[in-house]
Enzyme design. Structure first.
Site, PDB file in Angstrom:
ATOM      1  N   HIS A  25      -2.398   6.035   5.827  1.00  0.00           N
ATOM      2  CA  HIS A  25      -2.027   4.625   5.648  1.00  0.00           C
ATOM      3  C   HIS A  25      -0.962   4.151   6.614  1.00  0.00           C
ATOM      4  O   HIS A  25      -0.429   3.056   6.432  1.00  0.00           O
ATOM      5  CB  HIS A  25      -1.514   4.377   4.234  1.00  0.00           C
ATOM      6  CG  HIS A  25      -2.554   4.512   3.176  1.00  0.00           C
ATOM      7  ND1 HIS A  25      -3.304   3.454   2.722  1.00  0.00           N
ATOM      8  CD2 HIS A  25      -2.985   5.589   2.495  1.00  0.00           C
ATOM      9  CE1 HIS A  25      -4.140   3.876   1.797  1.00  0.00           C
ATOM     10  NE2 HIS A  25      -3.974   5.175   1.634  1.00  0.00           N
ATOM     11  N   LYS A  44       6.119  -9.400   2.137  1.00  0.00           N
ATOM     12  CA  LYS A  44       5.776  -7.981   2.354  1.00  0.00           C
ATOM     13  C   LYS A  44       7.081  -7.216   2.440  1.00  0.00           C
ATOM     14  O   LYS A  44       8.154  -7.838   2.509  1.00  0.00           O
ATOM     15  CB  LYS A  44       4.981  -7.820   3.649  1.00  0.00           C
ATOM     16  CG  LYS A  44       5.600  -8.560   4.850  1.00  0.00           C
ATOM     17  CD  LYS A  44       4.742  -8.500   6.102  1.00  0.00           C
ATOM     18  CE  LYS A  44       3.587  -9.448   6.087  1.00  0.00           C
ATOM     19  NZ  LYS A  44       2.299  -8.781   6.014  1.00  0.00           N
ATOM     20  N   ARG A  45       7.017  -5.880   2.453  1.00  0.00           N
ATOM     21  CA  ARG A  45       8.237  -5.100   2.663  1.00  0.00           C
ATOM     22  C   ARG A  45       8.953  -5.607   3.913  1.00  0.00           C
ATOM     23  O   ARG A  45       8.303  -6.044   4.863  1.00  0.00           O
ATOM     24  CB  ARG A  45       7.900  -3.618   2.868  1.00  0.00           C
ATOM     25  CG  ARG A  45       7.496  -2.869   1.629  1.00  0.00           C
ATOM     26  CD  ARG A  45       7.158  -1.414   1.940  1.00  0.00           C
ATOM     27  NE  ARG A  45       5.967  -1.302   2.760  1.00  0.00           N
ATOM     28  CZ  ARG A  45       5.914  -0.661   3.928  1.00  0.00           C
ATOM     29  NH1 ARG A  45       6.982  -0.058   4.412  1.00  0.00           N
ATOM     30  NH2 ARG A  45       4.779  -0.586   4.601  1.00  0.00           N
ATOM     31  N   LYS A  59       7.176  -5.235  10.970  1.00  0.00           N
ATOM     32  CA  LYS A  59       6.483  -6.409  10.418  1.00  0.00           C
ATOM     33  C   LYS A  59       7.047  -7.711  10.998  1.00  0.00           C
ATOM     34  O   LYS A  59       6.458  -8.768  10.834  1.00  0.00           O
ATOM     35  CB  LYS A  59       6.574  -6.397   8.894  1.00  0.00           C
ATOM     36  CG  LYS A  59       5.819  -5.204   8.271  1.00  0.00           C
ATOM     37  CD  LYS A  59       5.972  -5.181   6.767  1.00  0.00           C
ATOM     38  CE  LYS A  59       5.329  -3.965   6.118  1.00  0.00           C
ATOM     39  NZ  LYS A  59       3.870  -4.106   5.910  1.00  0.00           N
ATOM     40  N   THR A  97      -2.905  -5.920   3.320  1.00  0.00           N
ATOM     41  CA  THR A  97      -3.806  -6.395   2.267  1.00  0.00           C
ATOM     42  C   THR A  97      -3.337  -7.765   1.792  1.00  0.00           C
ATOM     43  O   THR A  97      -4.142  -8.544   1.279  1.00  0.00           O
ATOM     44  CB  THR A  97      -3.840  -5.422   1.064  1.00  0.00           C
ATOM     45  OG1 THR A  97      -2.495  -5.082   0.717  1.00  0.00           O
ATOM     46  CG2 THR A  97      -4.622  -4.173   1.394  1.00  0.00           C
ATOM     47  N   LYS A 117      -5.403 -11.232   0.571  1.00  0.00           N
ATOM     48  CA  LYS A 117      -5.137 -12.009  -0.648  1.00  0.00           C
ATOM     49  C   LYS A 117      -4.877 -13.463  -0.287  1.00  0.00           C
ATOM     50  O   LYS A 117      -5.361 -14.392  -0.950  1.00  0.00           O
ATOM     51  CB  LYS A 117      -3.918 -11.429  -1.386  1.00  0.00           C
ATOM     52  CG  LYS A 117      -4.164 -10.037  -1.955  1.00  0.00           C
ATOM     53  CD  LYS A 117      -2.870  -9.274  -2.244  1.00  0.00           C
ATOM     54  CE  LYS A 117      -3.159  -7.785  -2.357  1.00  0.00           C
ATOM     55  NZ  LYS A 117      -1.966  -6.934  -2.251  1.00  0.00           N
TER      56      LYS A 117
HETATM   57  C1  26W Z   1       8.473   8.214   2.869  1.00  0.00           C
HETATM   58  C2  26W Z   1       7.080   8.227   2.440  1.00  0.00           C
HETATM   59  C3  26W Z   1       6.418   6.892   2.518  1.00  0.00           C
HETATM   60  C4  26W Z   1       6.121   6.347   3.732  1.00  0.00           C
HETATM   61  C5  26W Z   1       5.495   5.144   3.808  1.00  0.00           C
HETATM   62  C6  26W Z   1       6.095   6.227   1.357  1.00  0.00           C
HETATM   63  C7  26W Z   1       5.479   5.009   1.422  1.00  0.00           C
HETATM   64  C8  26W Z   1       5.162   4.475   2.649  1.00  0.00           C
HETATM   65  C9  26W Z   1       4.458   3.169   2.768  1.00  0.00           C
HETATM   66  C10 26W Z   1       5.183   2.091   2.134  1.00  0.00           C
HETATM   67  C11 26W Z   1       3.004   3.299   2.783  1.00  0.00           C
HETATM   68  C12 26W Z   1       2.248   1.994   2.701  1.00  0.00           C
HETATM   69  O1  26W Z   1       2.351   1.262   1.747  1.00  0.00           O
HETATM   70  N1  26W Z   1       1.412   1.738   3.702  1.00  0.00           N
HETATM   71  C13 26W Z   1       0.604   0.535   3.708  1.00  0.00           C
HETATM   72  O2  26W Z   1      -0.658   0.864   3.127  1.00  0.00           O
HETATM   73  C14 26W Z   1      -1.470  -0.285   2.975  1.00  0.00           C
HETATM   74  C15 26W Z   1      -2.729   0.141   2.243  1.00  0.00           C
HETATM   75  O3  26W Z   1      -3.536   0.900   3.081  1.00  0.00           O
HETATM   76  C16 26W Z   1      -1.776  -0.914   4.323  1.00  0.00           C
HETATM   77  O4  26W Z   1      -2.491  -2.095   4.110  1.00  0.00           O
HETATM   78  C17 26W Z   1      -0.482  -1.224   5.076  1.00  0.00           C
HETATM   79  O5  26W Z   1      -0.792  -1.658   6.392  1.00  0.00           O
HETATM   80  C18 26W Z   1       0.407   0.003   5.119  1.00  0.00           C
HETATM   81  O6  26W Z   1       1.678  -0.323   5.672  1.00  0.00           O
END
Ligand code: 26W
Length: 839
Positions: A363, A554-555, A560, A662, A666
């Protein structure tokens, strides 16, 4: 299930309680021991939730029974994050009795929407990945696909965000504080999880003598399918200490110490880790990962052995195990340990079963988010797993050297161990080596994985690499979040879009129908008024529902590029002040999102948004035609309010950094036009809605890579563009922060002095030009509305139903189950197949 309180013990009562006022009064008494005349809103919500839950129970039991009897293959989805959002309204809509319950409430003088506001949603995820897991489960249930999801029941989920003086303050999110009516603890489903210790080998194979044990208890949440009897299970593991406390120590008066080991166990389920965080707590994170993976695999094997007469040979035909990102990748070593050490399979058979069951979705393209663990840490916590990983690696590297004898460096590059600068285990490599499918989440992301991040692996295993573009559930993101638009769709194109989103295409001709456009505009206007009231309530800022609602939600992350948006706002503000009499398109620029608690730059961006808002919103020359707002505590609930009200969706990540996105789906599905880069799923959205109804700008991924490789000179860009220089100067000089002029200097330095890694300066001018075209398009009301309608009509492919079907067909090879039999595969709804031998 029959021994659970409050659940009917027979599936005979499958539909549970019928919606009626007396049912609610009965439930109120049973659940809260309160008479109607003194019940609070919260008590009524508990009564309603309990009644709705009873309706689910029978169907839940029957689903489990149906899947077991059909003896079909089942998908097991391992994810460290789930963001289901509020469940009550969704459960009623799924069962088709929302209106009936609303009437029952009304008869008692209660408003069902007000009751629903009392629900505290499980916030067990950071962002897109966690919400994707929830959308996927909704689609699997709705389309009767046999699946179970596994995760952790965090006591405290994603932190709640408060804003104090413009700064983000994190506070613990006690989501289950008042009890959660949707969870069922099942103490009878419990597994022992070991940590630490040493390996002994007395000639009968290695034995792990663990130092510490924790019990994992199942806590199940129902996931109801819509307009079907299927109810799937989300099984979250909750840790329990092997001993509640050390009684002897307690009796000696050492009260704190007596609780230490219990605390250590409970720590595992205490909090969800924020992404991108520092090294602190990394050991705890690894403990979390192993804890939930081990419990899940033990559960999967137990269920399989029960139905397969103790025979493991058919495992890969009975289950598919999916790794949602690298976080559960330790599952590879754990399954090998269970098969080889506990079930005494030989290595090769165990490995064949493992590669048969595992698949993996990546992801993120951010190198820092690809998890790796110091060998020393992994060896101390999971000594047997380290041995197994080293054994997998030795066999894999032997094979690699035999395949490519001429590439002497290849083994170093693909090794599961990164030998440079302190040995680390590369969890993504472990996931790739063990998985028969490795997929990205958009076409671009799939290609970048195969060409860059995992290029060596894609040459070794071309048949493994594929992509499945993400999708979102239209039930929550259209039907539930935007009832006005849903009703309009029902009236004009029928109800079938709810489980066949491709039907939205029927809307396209209505883009030219002025009457329809007016109705569409009225729905949007009402949603904007609802959001404006929410903004006033949360921030005290008044916004004009007739202004263009421009949203970036978003985050908060440098990639971003919320900061690019802010630069655009500052330039627009400067223009307005220079020419206040001009006919400006009124805009409300809306931000929402959380910054990881350890991420200084992201937190400073939040503060900058607030400081810019204070100046711009208060300037009489602007006269309310530009407003900036930051809506605090972004999450599923806030998104449900913001998404239906947006006119413009900002998806402006540096090309090649956003895996998919995503939120982009939406927002477009609710009639927002996208302002985006050629990144993630934006590219596919453009293909579906057409060039003329989307605003794509900036350097593409290839050009960004070239700029990073050395062609870029940020200072020269600033010198060449006086407006850019002015915007940066205002930030750096304290124009927005006179109380602390240096406050934002680090943000500007990252751009001008430290190479502008995310290439904001390189895309600034193209971004402003695109914003100008947006103003021009918005002035032409019919043209804008037609584009909005065409966006909705073009979103059929971005349903999580399509995504779930692709996972089912192309990755897991599972088929729907209805009435005890696997149903005909529903291929007629499929879009083109996207699995290829190589990308
Ligand atoms: C430290 C571990 C870790 C690293 C990254 C935990 C969590 C994350 C993210 C927040 C992962 C994440 O949410 N990725 C997002 O996944 C979505 C679903 O596939 C994509 O649409 C986004 O582009 C992507 O940033």
């Amino acid at each position: 299930m029959s021994d659970q309180p409050n659940m009917p013990d027979s599936a005979g009562d499958a539909r549970g309680h019928e919606p009626a006022p007396h049912t609610l009064i009965d439930k109120l008494a049973q659940e809260t021991a309160t008479p109607p005349e003194s019940a609070t809103g919260g008590a009524w919500t508990r009564a309603l939730s309990s009644a709705v839950r009873d309706g689910l129970a029978g169907r839940w039991i029957d689903t489990e029974r149906r899947h077991a009897q059909a003896g079909v293959k089942r998908a097991c989805y391992l994810s460290l994050e789930f963001l289901p959002g509020r469940i009550l309204a969704n459960a009623m809509l799924a069962a088709g009795d929302y209106d009936a319950w609303a009437r029952a409430c009304e008869d008692l003088g209660l408003d069902i929407d007000t009751l629903a506001e009392h629900e505290h949603a499980p916030a067990l995820g950071n962002g897109g990945l966690g919400r994707l897991a929830a959308c996927l489960m909704d689609s699997l249930a709705t389309h009767d696909l046999p699946a179970i999801a596994y995760g952790i029941r965090y006591r405290y989920g994603m932190f709640a965000q408060r804003i104090r003086d413009g700064w983000q303050i994190e506070t613990p999110e006690d989501w289950a504080e008042n009890g959660c009516p949707w969870e069922f603890f099942r103490p009878e489903i419990a597994y022992s999880i070991s940590f630490g210790g040493r390996i002994e080998d007395h000639g009968h194979g290695p034995r792990w003598i663990a130092a510490e044990r924790v019990t994992a208890i199942a806590c199940d949440h129902p996931v109801p399918g819509h307009a079907t009897d299927t109810v799937l299970t989300l099984r979250l593991w909750s840790p329990r200490p092997a001993e509640p406390f050390d009684l002897a120590a307690f009796n000696r008066g050492e009260h704190r110490r007596a609780l230490e080991s219990a605390d250590r166990a409970e720590d595992i389920g205490r909090i969800l880790y924020p992404d991108d965080s520092n090294d602190a707590g990394r050991e705890l994170r690894l403990r979390q990962e192993y804890f939930f993976v081990s419990a899940s695999l033990q559960d999967i094997l137990r269920r399989h052995l029960e139905t397969a007469d103790g025979d493991l040979t058919g495992l890969a035909d009975a289950v598919a195990i999916h790794l949602n990102d690298t976080h559960p990748a330790i599952a590879v070593a754990e399954l090998m340990r269970l098969l080889v050490d506990e079930h005494e399979l030989d290595w090769d058979r165990a490995w064949a079963l493992s590669t048969g069951v595992f698949s993996y979705t990546n992801h993120t393209l951010m190198p820092e988010a690809l998890e790796s663990w110091p060998v020393a840490l992994l060896g101390a916590l999971l000594p047997r797993h380290l041995e197994i990983i080293l054994e997998i690696n030795a066999r894999f590297l032997d094979w690699v050297r035999a395949q490519q004898p001429d590439d002497a460096d290849l083994a170093r590059r693909v090794s599961l161990i990164d030998e440079a600068g302190g040995r680390r285990v590369r969890m993504a490599h472990l996931a790739v080596v063990a998985s028969h499918r490795v997929n990205g989440v958009s076409a671009l992301h799939g290609r970048l994985l195969a060409e860059h991040v995992f290029a060596d692996f894609a040459r070794l295993f071309p048949e493994r690499f594929t992509y499945v573009t993400n999708g979102v559930t239209p039930r929550r993101w259209l039907a539930q979040a935007n009832p006005g638009l849903a009703e309009l769709l029902d009236a004009r194109i029928g109800r079938a879009w709810r489980d066949d989103l491709g039907r939205l295409a029927d809307l396209a001709p209505l883009a030219d129908d002025a009457g329809f456009r007016r109705e569409f505009a009225a729905v949007k206007r009402a949603n904007k008024a609802r959001l404006a009231a929410h903004i006033a309530d949360r921030t005290g800022i008044t916004v004009d529902p007739d202004s263009l609602f421009d949203v970036q939600i978003k985050r908060i992350h440098e990639y971003k590029r919320q900061l690019l948006n802010v630069l655009g706002v500052i330039t627009r503000y400067a223009h307005m002040v220079a020419d206040p009499e001009a006919d400006w398109v009124p805009r409300t620029v809306i931000f929402a999102g959380k910054a990881a608690s350890s991420y200084d730059a992201a937190k400073r961006i939040i503060k900058l948004i607030h400081d810019v808002a204070a100046i711009v919103n208060g300037d009489p020359r602007v006269a309310g035609r530009l407003k900036v707002v930051f809506i605090p505590d972004y999450g599923v609930r806030e998104a449900e309010l913001i998404v239906p009200a947006a006119d413009l969706s900002e998806q402006i990540s540096t090309a090649g950094t956003e895996a998919s996105g995503t939120g982009n789906m939406k927002l477009a599905m609710n009639g927002a036009l996208t302002l985006g880069t050629e990144d993630g799923a934006n590219i596919e959205i453009r293909e579906r809605v057409g060039q003329d109804h989307i605003f794509i700008f900036g350097h593409d991924a290839g050009r960004i890579a070239a700029l990073r490789a050395g062609e870029d000179d940020p200072r020269a860009r600033v010198d060449a563009d006086p407006e850019l220089a002015d915007a940066l100067h205002r930030i750096a000089s304290g124009f927005f922060s006179p109380d602390e002029p240096e406050r934002f200097a680090p943000l500007v330095e990252a751009l001008v002095a430290h190479g502008d890694h995310y290439k904001l300066l390189a895309d600034y001018r193209a971004y402003l030009d695109a914003q100008d075209s947006i103003d021009a398009h918005y002035r032409d009301r019919p043209a804008w509305l037609a584009s909005a309608v065409i966006n909705v009509a073009g979103m059929g492919d971005f349903s999580s139903d399509r995504m779930a079907a692709q996972y089912a067909d192309e990755i897991w090879r599972i088929a729907p189950v209805r009435d005890g039999q696997p149903a005909e595969k529903r291929t007629e709804k499929r879009t083109e197949k996207r699995t290829r031998a190589a990308l």
